[in-house]
Design a protein around this motif. Structure first.
Motif, mmCIF file in Angstrom:
data_model
loop_
_atom_site.group_PDB
_atom_site.id
_atom_site.type_symbol
_atom_site.label_atom_id
_atom_site.label_comp_id
_atom_site.label_asym_id
_atom_site.label_seq_id
_atom_site.Cartn_x
_atom_site.Cartn_y
_atom_site.Cartn_z
ATOM 1 N N LYS A 1 56.403 -76.574 33.248
ATOM 2 C CA LYS A 1 55.481 -77.431 33.914
ATOM 3 C C LYS A 1 54.366 -76.534 34.737
ATOM 4 N N ALA A 2 54.339 -75.169 35.542
ATOM 5 C CA ALA A 2 53.720 -74.375 36.031
ATOM 6 C C ALA A 2 52.721 -74.048 35.125
ATOM 7 N N VAL A 3 53.407 -73.566 33.082
ATOM 8 C CA VAL A 3 52.385 -73.010 33.116
ATOM 9 C C VAL A 3 51.993 -74.014 32.206
ATOM 10 N N ASN A 4 51.916 -75.081 31.908
ATOM 11 C CA ASN A 4 51.021 -76.334 31.414
ATOM 12 C C ASN A 4 49.882 -76.618 32.469
ATOM 13 N N ARG A 5 50.469 -76.222 33.735
ATOM 14 C CA ARG A 5 49.212 -76.989 34.760
ATOM 15 C C ARG A 5 48.296 -75.630 35.018
ATOM 16 N N ALA A 6 48.465 -74.619 34.506
ATOM 17 C CA ALA A 6 48.123 -73.407 34.622
ATOM 18 C C ALA A 6 46.932 -73.833 33.306
ATOM 19 N N LEU B 1 49.659 -69.246 24.104
ATOM 20 C CA LEU B 1 50.742 -67.672 23.497
ATOM 21 C C LEU B 1 50.477 -66.153 23.698
ATOM 22 N N ILE B 2 48.779 -66.764 24.099
ATOM 23 C CA ILE B 2 48.404 -65.108 24.974
ATOM 24 C C ILE B 2 48.998 -64.396 25.640
ATOM 25 N N ALA B 3 49.053 -66.272 27.099
ATOM 26 C CA ALA B 3 49.948 -65.484 28.276
ATOM 27 C C ALA B 3 51.346 -65.059 27.659
ATOM 28 N N VAL B 4 51.852 -65.436 26.887
ATOM 29 C CA VAL B 4 53.171 -65.247 26.659
ATOM 30 C C VAL B 4 53.438 -63.728 26.250
ATOM 31 N N ILE B 5 52.318 -63.601 25.557
ATOM 32 C CA ILE B 5 52.035 -61.940 24.936
ATOM 33 C C ILE B 5 51.359 -60.883 25.644
ATOM 34 N N ILE B 6 51.252 -61.345 27.065
ATOM 35 C CA ILE B 6 50.498 -60.853 27.824
ATOM 36 C C ILE B 6 52.187 -60.290 29.051
ATOM 37 N N LEU B 7 52.812 -61.662 28.907
ATOM 38 C CA LEU B 7 53.885 -61.415 30.204
ATOM 39 C C LEU B 7 54.920 -60.578 29.515
ATOM 40 N N SER B 8 55.000 -60.236 27.983
ATOM 41 C CA SER B 8 55.534 -59.101 27.584
ATOM 42 C C SER B 8 55.370 -57.745 27.417
ATOM 43 N N LEU B 9 53.848 -58.246 27.812
ATOM 44 C CA LEU B 9 53.347 -56.593 27.217
ATOM 45 C C LEU B 9 53.913 -56.195 28.664
ATOM 46 N N ILE B 10 54.107 -56.940 29.824
ATOM 47 C CA ILE B 10 53.864 -56.364 31.056
ATOM 48 C C ILE B 10 55.546 -55.971 31.461
ATOM 49 N N VAL B 11 56.577 -56.744 30.688
ATOM 50 C CA VAL B 11 57.986 -56.596 30.719
ATOM 51 C C VAL B 11 57.759 -55.188 30.796
ATOM 52 N N TYR B 12 57.622 -55.027 28.769
ATOM 53 C CA TYR B 12 58.172 -53.605 28.182
ATOM 54 C C TYR B 12 57.527 -53.100 29.151
ATOM 55 N N SER B 13 56.145 -52.974 29.486
ATOM 56 C CA SER B 13 55.546 -51.868 30.710
ATOM 57 C C SER B 13 56.350 -51.259 31.743
ATOM 58 N N ALA B 14 56.643 -52.303 32.151
ATOM 59 C CA ALA B 14 57.147 -52.638 33.581
ATOM 60 C C ALA B 14 58.213 -52.312 33.426
ATOM 61 N N ILE B 15 59.467 -53.025 32.869
ATOM 62 C CA ILE B 15 60.804 -53.094 32.530
ATOM 63 C C ILE B 15 61.514 -52.241 32.179
ATOM 64 N N LEU B 16 60.818 -52.413 30.370
ATOM 65 C CA LEU B 16 61.813 -51.739 29.029
ATOM 66 C C LEU B 16 61.482 -50.455 28.869
ATOM 67 N N HIS C 1 41.600 -79.312 21.601
ATOM 68 C CA HIS C 1 42.242 -79.298 22.782
ATOM 69 C C HIS C 1 43.659 -78.593 22.557
ATOM 70 N N THR C 2 44.215 -79.431 21.891
ATOM 71 C CA THR C 2 45.769 -79.103 22.101
ATOM 72 C C THR C 2 46.197 -77.678 21.178
ATOM 73 N N ILE C 3 45.427 -77.971 19.717
ATOM 74 C CA ILE C 3 45.231 -76.371 19.321
ATOM 75 C C ILE C 3 45.133 -75.117 20.803
ATOM 76 N N LEU C 4 43.715 -75.057 21.531
ATOM 77 C CA LEU C 4 43.586 -74.346 22.742
ATOM 78 C C LEU C 4 44.778 -73.993 22.969
ATOM 79 N N ARG C 5 44.741 -74.858 23.846
ATOM 80 C CA ARG C 5 45.924 -74.919 24.568
ATOM 81 C C ARG C 5 47.619 -73.972 24.375
ATOM 82 N N ILE C 6 47.761 -74.007 22.747
ATOM 83 C CA ILE C 6 48.831 -73.380 22.318
ATOM 84 C C ILE C 6 48.318 -71.896 22.236
ATOM 85 N N ILE C 7 46.884 -72.176 21.481
ATOM 86 C CA ILE C 7 46.743 -69.968 21.340
ATOM 87 C C ILE C 7 46.721 -69.680 23.242
ATOM 88 N N VAL C 8 45.968 -70.384 24.135
ATOM 89 C CA VAL C 8 46.045 -69.308 25.281
ATOM 90 C C VAL C 8 47.364 -69.403 26.416
#
Lengths: 722, 367
Positions: free
Chosen positions: A574-579, A606-621, A597-604
């Protein structure tokens, strides 16, 4: 240290851990556990082959095996309890193997036998101390298995090599590779970490198809019994064994003085024993929300209790006051109509349950309005008194006479009973050290008119019988006092010594009211009187944690965990959707709900997921990978001279591409005066980096370092000229 | 030089339970049953740890085999029943975990016995060479499906195998027997008692005292009788003389049923003659029905003959008691006919015939 010596140490540590686990498991196996540790220590001192003379060894172990078998069979036949004898047999077999450790299979046999000991300890243990030998066992087992894998691999390698070269395999045991051992330690920690994740996920079953050795009620001696027999409690009242832990919320703390954990209500007295006679009541099934609804009570004075109970070998469900609803792993619940609740099976394992209870207020003027004598035909069972050798009709009249003397001119039931209670509290003495009764001695009469000394069951029985003798319905309740409060964990620790009996008197229009005639000395155990110091409080808190999250973790907890995680996931989504929506709202022309709007929402997202994954990778993995790959430092050190050479060149203005190969770098520098020297350093690097011969690697490293020094000198001289 | 190098073109992974793994699986089952029966959480905790051990075994063995490159080199010639050295080259690319406890093997190829090379540790960027031994049970042309690397790290309960797949034909030559004396002696005196050896040519060099290890068949009985001591014959190699080995895989129409073992023994005898002849640097011609391999025509006629023998199968079809295969032979050629399925074929004068009876004797000796 050689691998064989290390394996021997590890196998002894395993045996010691198994012994310690048995020791912590309880009285049934504690001595066996100590014996196991003793055997381990002796084996450590004496060595792996004892007796050293093969012939003597054979005779010795054969005789020992014979003795052990006779002992085992006798124990099984006489005590009819399988678990402790089996554990002792396994310990004997382990001892035999520890004194005859010769081949790989001997080690594997010890692993299996010690594992069986650990399993046996786990099946009867509920002490948090079990965690210590358990973790020790996991780590030593992991290390031992890793070393076995290395040892067997090397043996195979040597054998193959001997076939190729024609030379016989080396006799000396290889040395322990320290770097790999530290990796193995990391592996054992990973195993524990995975186990921590897996443990709450494993589906919980309990079929009881195969009879368990842990069912012997002697293992669960708690001070609580469904049949109360006079003079049977004294030994137990001194036991500090923890039977349950109770965390209160609601109005519980405010009513501390009145809190008792009701277990079973007893109405039939045969002169020596109280027996649960009520066969009425009915079964209550679990409702769809997981609760068992027992009764409706007013909302005020509601006490919520979370109870972690250890095996008591009883069916009673303990709680304070009158139960409104209860939630726990019960199957069905039987409510007996006397405010007692029962499971369908005895509890032989730890579990947790939550009850919501009602504690009636004591409105004394209302109680005093109840006349001393009232027509209560429906409560005849609570007026029952025996007429037998233990308590005759004459005895009843004698008690009646005593009661009349005590209550004097009291004209209402409350005052009369209170006077009886006070009489017992003040005129009698509480003691757990009672001299034995003669066979022909009437226990209750002796207590009231002769000895005037006893423990809580005498006092509660005396008050109930005195009340019944003048026609007041009464009954005896058996349960526990609240025990010791732990300020560190905010819970009560209830021990076997807190077992208690009290009396309930019926007041028409109000119900049953508790009276406790036991003198003050008997109302609190020695343990309850003490305030735990910091250390003890901390230990108790660990014990609670162990019970709550390990021993008593059940399907309900799993459900709550899943529900909690689902909620967290839902909220996160929900927080992700709200953001995302808030971000997209910044684009004025974008119409909410449109396809774009829906397509753009999905793209945004996806970008958020990629950024989060990069953070997890660089900070933890990545840091984790570096941590694991840390053992390569030595390898890297062997080629460090090359990196230093490259850096030296860079400092002097030579642009070298990091992606270039060594030879490419050398080619770019071949026109320089130091070109050949750098090329040589490159060759040393290649040799140190890719050779599989340790001698060549060392030689290349030494050459590389020398050449690096020459390169430095060359640059220094070039700088000097310029 | 026929070097077989298998590069990683494709790979797949297999998991197997190992010896210790069966015990582990048994205990896992015991703990599972105990847990389900009692509902005891400490037993569930042990079950969790065992599950953790399996998961770690799976994960680490998988990581160990990641970024691994394996190639292998087989010997130029491989003979059945003979151990050959097999070389593996392994290198490890970038990976989180180094290669631990790696066992190398081959897959396919008639399931040879193999003493698998073992590598304890293979670091990132390292390349190592390993040697193993393998032995094929029978001759033939087989297909090797690939090299395998097995990792049982860290607990030895589960082994994960990665296959570096590539189909490759491998020719396994027949087993070689120690019958070089036939060539060294030119046949003389060797099979005096054997009526199947005919038309022996000379070459006796010397008579000397018997030394332990000498073949009793070479005893010089007359000299032994005269001196009272065991005397043995020494033969001279016929330098420059052409040896002609003819192999006959055909069974005579009149013969009873053929015997596979006899045939295999015959094939090995023919291969052994070629093998030893080449080792001794002899001039040799090889022939078989429909085949003639001579040095002036075939530069690698030894190998071609071994290739033929690797695949040859018994057949029926010998029509004549005196086949025409050996027509055109010169007088100075020393002819050995290997005819394992027949015992009554006339191969002409001056020919050593190693026929069915010889094959039977040889099998008896080898047993």
């Amino acid at each position: 240290m050689t691998i064989v010596s290390a394996l021997r140490i590890l196998v002894l540590l395993q045996a010691a851990a198994a012994g310690l686990a048995l020791t912590t498991a309880g009285s049934g196996t504690a001595a066996t556990g100590v014996l196991m540790m003793l055997i381990t220590a002796i084996s450590w001192v004496i060595g792996g082959n004892w007796p050293s003379n093969p012939r003597r060894s054979k005779y010795f172990w054969n005789i020992m095996a014979l003795v052990m078998m006779i002992f085992f069979l006798s124990e099984v036949i006489v005590f009819r309890d399988l678990l402790p004898p089996v554990v002792r047999l396994v310990v004997f077999l382990t001892a035999y193997k520890l004194f005859n450790l010769n081949f790989n299979r001997d080690y594997f046999t010890v692993y299996m036998l010690t594992f069986l000991q650990l399993l046996a300890a786990a099946s009867i243990s509920y002490d948090y101390m079990f965690a210590i030998p358990f973790i020790l066992y996991i780590i030593t087992s992991a290390l031992a298995l890793v070393l076995q894998t290395i040892k067997m691999g090397r043996e195979r390698e040597q054998f193959t090599r001997s076939l190729i070269t024609g030379m016989s395999p080396a006799v000396d045991s290889p040395r322990v590779p320290a770097r790999r051992l530290s990796g193995a330690f990391l592996i054992s920690i990973t195993v524990i970490a995975i186990a921590v994740v897996v443990f709450p996920l494993l589906p919980r079953f309990r079929t009881d198809i195969i009879a368990s050795g842990a069912r012997n009620p002697l293992h669960h001696l708690s001070g609580f019994s469904e049949i109360v027999s006079l003079d049977a409690l004294s030994d137990i009242k001194t036991s500090g064994r923890v039977v349950m832990r109770v965390t209160l919320s609601g109005d519980g703390e405010a009513l501390r003085e009145r809190l008792r954990l009701r277990g079973i209500t007893l109405s039939y007295f045969d002169g020596n024993r109280w027996i649960h006679s009520n066969r009425g009541g009915g079964y209550i099934s679990r409702s769809s929300d997981g609760n068992y609804y027992i009764n409706d009570y007013p909302d005020e004075r509601n006490i919520q209790q979370e109870i972690l109970i250890n095996p008591l070998s009883t069916r009673a469900i303990f709680s304070i006051g009158l139960t409104e609803r209860v939630r726990g792993p019960f199957g069905r619940i039987w409510a007996d109509g006397m405010s007692s609740l029962f499971m369908t099976k005895r509890n032989f394992s730890q579990f947790r349950y939550v009850t919501n209870n009602y504690l009636p207020s004591l409105d004394i003027p209302v109680l005093q309005a109840v006349p001393l004598h009232n027509e209560e035909r429906t409560l005849a069972q609570y007026l029952q008194l025996p007429n037998n050798a233990s308590f005759s009709l004459t005895d009843r009249y004698q008690v009646q006479e005593l009661v009349r003397q005590i209550i004097g001119n009291a004209d209402n039931r409350y005052d009369a009973v209170r006077r009886l209670e006070q009489y017992l509290k003040t005129q009698f003495e509480y003691s757990l050290e009672l001299s034995r009764y003669r066979n022909d001695e009437k226990k209750l009469m002796s207590f009231l008119f002769d000895r005037r000394i006893g423990h809580c069951e005498y006092f509660a029985t005396a008050l109930a019988v005195m009340a019944r003798s003048i026609g007041i319905p009464s009954r005896l309740v058996n349960g526990f006092q609240m025990g010791q409060y732990n300020p560190f964990g905010g819970f009560y620790t209830v021990r076997a010594a807190d077992a208690h009996s009290w009396t309930e008197i019926y007041f028409p229009g109000h119900g049953w009211v508790e009276f406790d005639p036991t003198p003050a000395g008997g109302q609190e155990s020695n343990f309850a009187a003490e305030t735990p110091n910091f250390f003890m409080g901390f230990i108790e808190s660990i014990d609670l944690w162990w019970t709550q999250y390990i021993l008593a973790f059940d399907a309900i907890d799993q459900y709550e965990l899943y529900a909690g995680l689902s909620n967290v996931a839902r909220e996160a989504l929900k927080a992700v959707n709200r953001a995302t929506d808030a971000l997209l709202a910044l684009i004025p022309a974008l119409e909410a709900g449109s396809l774009f709007h829906t397509i753009l929402r999905i793209i945004v997202q996806l970008i958020a997921v990629i950024i989060l994954s990069l953070i997890v990778y660089s900070a933890i993995l990545r840091p984790l990978a570096k941590l694991i790959m840390g053992s390569r430092k030595q390898d890297d050190q062997q080629i460090s001279f090359f990196q230093q050479a490259v850096e030296l060149l860079k400092r002097h203005g030579y642009e070298l591409q990091e992606t270039s190969t060594v030879r490419e770098m050398a080619m770019t520098l071949e026109t320089e005066s130091f070109g050949k020297l750098f090329s040589d350093i490159g060759r040393s690097y290649e040799m140190a980096r890719f050779s599989h011969d340790d001698l060549l690697i060392r030689r290349a490293y030494a050459q590389g370092k020398r050449r690096l020094e020459l390169l430095r000198t060359a640059f220094e001289s070039l700088s000097g000229k310029s | 030089m026929p070097k077989l190098t298998l590069k990683i073109l494709s790979s797949r992974n297999d998991y197997e339970i190992q010896g210790a793994g069966y015990k582990f699986a048994f205990f896992f089952l015991v703990v599972l049953i105990a847990g389900i029966n009692t509902g005891n959480n400490l037993i569930y905790l042990i079950l969790s740890v065992l599950t953790g051990a399996v998961a770690v075994s799976w994960l680490i063995s998988w990581l160990s085999l990641r970024s691994l490159e394996v190639s292998m080199r087989l010997p130029d010639e491989i003979y059945a029943l003979e151990e050959s050295v097999l070389e593996f080259f392994a290198s490890k690319g970038p990976s989180l975990v180094r290669g631990h406890s790696l066992t190398f093997s081959i897959r396919g190829g008639g399931e040879p016995d193999i003493h698998q090379p073992y590598l304890e540790l293979l670091g990132k960027g390292e390349r190592k060479r390993l040697q193993g031994l393998f032995r094929f049970h029978r001759r033939g042309v087989f297909t090797l499906t690939g090299a395998t690397v097995t990792c049982n790290w860290p607990f030895g309960i589960i082994s994960k195998t990665r296959v570096f797949k590539q189909d490759r034909r491998v020719t396994i030559y027949p087993a070689i027997f120690a019958i070089e004396e036939i060539l060294k002696s030119g046949g003389e005196g060797m099979f005096a008692a054997d009526s199947s050896i005919r038309g022996l040519t000379g070459g006796l060099l010397n008579v000397r005292q018997f030394i332990p290890g000498d073949d009793y068949r070479h005893l010089h009985w007359k000299a032994t009788a005269k001196t009272g001591e065991l005397m043995i014959k020494e033969f001279a190699r016929e330098k420059g003389r052409m040896f002609w080995v003819h192999f006959n895989p055909q069974r005579h129409f009149s013969a009873t049923t053929g015997d596979k073992e006899l045939f295999e023994a015959g094939v090995s005898v023919a291969a052994s003659l070629a093998y030893h002849g080449r080792s001794d640097g002899l001039k040799m011609i090889f022939s078989a029905p429909g085949l003639r391999l001579a040095p002036e025509v075939n530069s690698d006629h030894f190998k071609n003959f071994l290739d033929y023998l690797a695949e040859v199968k018994p057949a029926r079809g010998l029509k004549s008691d005196r086949p025409a295969s050996l027509t055109g032979r010169r007088r100075d050629e020393f002819v050995i006919v290997v005819d394992p399925l027949n015992d009554d074929v006339d191969w002409g004068p001056g020919t050593i015939v190693l026929d069915k009876r010889y094959a039977l004797d040889l099998m008896e000796v080898r047993k």
